[in-house]
Design a protein around this motif. Structure first.
Motif, mmCIF file in Angstrom:
data_model
loop_
_atom_site.group_PDB
_atom_site.id
_atom_site.type_symbol
_atom_site.label_atom_id
_atom_site.label_comp_id
_atom_site.label_asym_id
_atom_site.label_seq_id
_atom_site.Cartn_x
_atom_site.Cartn_y
_atom_site.Cartn_z
ATOM 1 N N HIS A 1 0.801 -1.230 0.000
ATOM 2 C CA HIS A 1 0.000 0.000 0.000
ATOM 3 C C HIS A 1 0.832 1.277 0.000
ATOM 4 C CE1 HIS A 1 -3.468 -2.529 0.755
ATOM 5 N NE2 HIS A 1 -2.808 -3.104 1.756
ATOM 6 N N GLY A 2 2.123 1.147 0.238
ATOM 7 C CA GLY A 2 2.983 2.323 0.233
ATOM 8 C C GLY A 2 3.688 2.462 -1.093
ATOM 9 N N SER A 3 4.666 3.328 -1.152
ATOM 10 C CA SER A 3 5.457 3.396 -2.388
ATOM 11 C C SER A 3 6.923 3.604 -2.041
ATOM 12 C CB SER A 3 4.903 4.459 -3.339
ATOM 13 O OG SER A 3 5.189 5.754 -2.932
ATOM 14 N N LEU A 4 7.766 2.922 -2.806
ATOM 15 C CA LEU A 4 9.207 2.932 -2.579
ATOM 16 C C LEU A 4 9.777 4.265 -3.057
ATOM 17 C CD1 LEU A 4 11.563 1.042 -1.634
ATOM 18 C CD2 LEU A 4 11.838 0.420 -4.054
ATOM 19 N N ILE A 5 10.524 4.927 -2.189
ATOM 20 C CA ILE A 5 11.064 6.245 -2.530
ATOM 21 C C ILE A 5 12.411 6.086 -3.244
ATOM 22 C CG2 ILE A 5 11.888 8.444 -1.603
ATOM 23 C CD1 ILE A 5 9.958 8.056 0.745
ATOM 24 N N PRO A 6 12.555 6.737 -4.424
ATOM 25 C CA PRO A 6 13.826 6.646 -5.141
ATOM 26 C C PRO A 6 14.948 7.344 -4.368
ATOM 27 C CG PRO A 6 12.266 8.075 -6.323
ATOM 28 C CD PRO A 6 11.547 7.526 -5.148
ATOM 29 N N GLN A 7 16.090 6.671 -4.260
ATOM 30 C CA GLN A 7 17.260 7.276 -3.640
ATOM 31 C C GLN A 7 18.269 7.597 -4.728
ATOM 32 O OE1 GLN A 7 18.507 5.417 0.190
ATOM 33 N NE2 GLN A 7 16.833 4.004 -0.187
ATOM 34 N N LYS A 8 18.713 8.852 -4.710
ATOM 35 C CA LYS A 8 19.574 9.342 -5.778
ATOM 36 C C LYS A 8 20.736 10.105 -5.178
ATOM 37 C CE LYS A 8 15.399 10.665 -8.301
ATOM 38 N NZ LYS A 8 14.760 11.863 -8.896
ATOM 39 N N TYR A 9 21.508 10.685 -6.054
ATOM 40 C CA TYR A 9 22.554 11.576 -5.576
ATOM 41 C C TYR A 9 21.929 12.898 -5.128
ATOM 42 C CZ TYR A 9 26.608 14.555 -5.353
ATOM 43 O OH TYR A 9 27.553 15.437 -4.921
ATOM 44 N N LEU A 10 21.019 13.437 -5.946
ATOM 45 C CA LEU A 10 20.392 14.710 -5.637
ATOM 46 C C LEU A 10 19.014 14.757 -6.285
ATOM 47 C CD1 LEU A 10 21.568 17.260 -4.150
ATOM 48 C CD2 LEU A 10 21.885 18.258 -6.415
ATOM 49 N N PRO A 11 17.944 14.905 -5.572
ATOM 50 C CA PRO A 11 17.878 14.868 -4.115
ATOM 51 C C PRO A 11 18.005 13.439 -3.596
ATOM 52 C CG PRO A 11 15.680 15.066 -5.015
ATOM 53 C CD PRO A 11 16.609 15.121 -6.175
ATOM 54 N N ARG A 12 18.536 13.318 -2.431
ATOM 55 C CA ARG A 12 18.880 11.993 -1.903
ATOM 56 C C ARG A 12 17.693 11.064 -1.729
ATOM 57 N NH1 ARG A 12 22.978 13.260 3.041
ATOM 58 N NH2 ARG A 12 24.521 14.445 1.843
ATOM 59 N N VAL A 13 16.632 11.616 -1.150
ATOM 60 C CA VAL A 13 15.429 10.812 -0.871
ATOM 61 C C VAL A 13 14.276 11.564 -1.516
ATOM 62 C CG1 VAL A 13 13.968 9.853 0.959
ATOM 63 C CG2 VAL A 13 16.439 10.092 1.321
ATOM 64 N N ASP A 14 13.993 11.246 -2.763
ATOM 65 C CA ASP A 14 13.111 12.088 -3.577
ATOM 66 C C ASP A 14 11.637 11.757 -3.358
ATOM 67 O OD1 ASP A 14 12.331 13.986 -5.364
ATOM 68 O OD2 ASP A 14 13.063 12.966 -7.156
ATOM 69 N N TYR A 15 11.188 12.017 -2.123
ATOM 70 C CA TYR A 15 9.827 11.602 -1.750
ATOM 71 C C TYR A 15 8.733 12.410 -2.443
ATOM 72 C CZ TYR A 15 9.854 15.536 1.564
ATOM 73 O OH TYR A 15 9.910 16.773 2.138
ATOM 74 N N LEU A 16 9.053 13.578 -2.985
ATOM 75 C CA LEU A 16 7.997 14.344 -3.676
ATOM 76 C C LEU A 16 7.505 13.622 -4.924
ATOM 77 C CD1 LEU A 16 8.925 18.141 -3.400
ATOM 78 C CD2 LEU A 16 7.266 16.831 -2.069
ATOM 79 N N GLN A 17 8.371 12.815 -5.527
ATOM 80 C CA GLN A 17 7.912 11.973 -6.645
ATOM 81 C C GLN A 17 6.769 11.067 -6.195
ATOM 82 O OE1 GLN A 17 10.461 9.692 -9.061
ATOM 83 N NE2 GLN A 17 11.983 11.304 -9.392
#
Ligand SMILES: [Mg+2]
Ligand SMILES: [Mg+2]
Lengths: 182, 182
Positions: free
Chosen positions: B159-175
């Motif tokens: 039911h949740g969604s996996l947050i992409p981890q990147k270089y910038l932004p690190r934890v791109d939860y707005l996606q």
């Protein structure tokens, strides 16, 4: 008038605006009208003691300047953000009561569709006004270009709105928010 | 892939979720995508020294429990509110990571039209999920009626969604916020 809740009691002299707003916000939460809180004061913690059988004790810390405003939350689905200040001057509030970061923060909030304003209490006459953040931003920008270093009370009277002071809630600023923004 | 900003770097082990979120939120502000801050830790101040020629020094203070969540702000005109937690357990997060006041706060926020969720990092596999606050509230209420005292990872996966981890932004939860709430 319909009882103590709507009785207008000018005064509460001696009560700070911050205290009145905290009581007001608690009332709004309890009556389920809005969810608005004062943010904690930002503190730079330098040293903490961890005693064996009691709570961690901060033994060295300093006050930091806030990078945002003091109050935010939600009302009728809208994001609300404001700063509250008192002034002892009868006819103006000096701009040095606000910080550059706060003005920039409020500009951002408005750009992103939020509601941003200041609440200013003129303590001499115990009058409290709500004024949209655009007027703060305009006064701020003008002061950087050689304009006056204060916002005249006239601006609050002409473009702001006088907040009713009652027994409960003490500083009923949501009435003004309703009128101005909805 | 279009350069480092979109490169997915699973890991940052050693970086705390809070630190990653602070850097992420700063990035969102700098790129003018959202205005979201972590609230300062609430402190009960007991004693302050006011030395003659230097800054006020807090010499006795204690940590207080927050009555709200840690993060709030505005995104695309909507009020955003969340709490972030890490768990070292592989398959669940204990409910004792949250407090009653936080759960009640998030229920209020949703009732008033805001967006409320939790961000949970499962540190073993360095996976970070966004989960709507309704699932926290449901798990919380069930636990009070004898149900399990944790939220299984399965709930986050289903039911949740996996947050992409990147270089910038690190934890791109707005996606994720975009996908889930807009
Ligand atoms: Mg302040
Ligand atoms: Mg917390």
């Amino acid at each position: 008038q319909s009882g103590p809740a709507s009785e207008i009691v000018y005064g509460h002299r001696g009560m700070s605006l911050e205290e009145d707003l905290n009581v007001t916000n608690r009332y709004y939460i309890e009556t389920d009208q809005a969810v608005i809180y004062k943010k904690p004061t930002p503190i730079q913690i330098v040293h903490v003691d961890y005693p064996k059988r009691s709570a961690a004790k901060i033994t060295e810390a300093y006050f930091r300047r806030a990078s945002t405003t003091d109050y935010n939350g939600i009302y009728r689905g809208r994001y609300i953000d404001f700063e509250a200040k008192e002034t002892t001057h009868e006819n103006y509030i000096p701009l040095k009561n606000f910080h550059r970061h706060q003005v920039e923060h409020m500009k951002r909030i408005k750009r992103h569709g939020g509601i941003g304003f200041i609440i200013v209490k003129f303590t001499k006459r115990s009058e409290i006004f709500l004024l949209d953040a655009d007027y703060l931003a305009a006064a701020w920008d003008e002061s950087l270009n050689g304009g006056r270093k204060s916002i005249p009370k006239r601006i609050f009277q002409d473009h702001g709105s006088l907040i009713p002071q009652k027994y409960l809630p003490r500083v009923d600023y949501l009435q003004n928010v309703c009128e101005v923004y909805f």
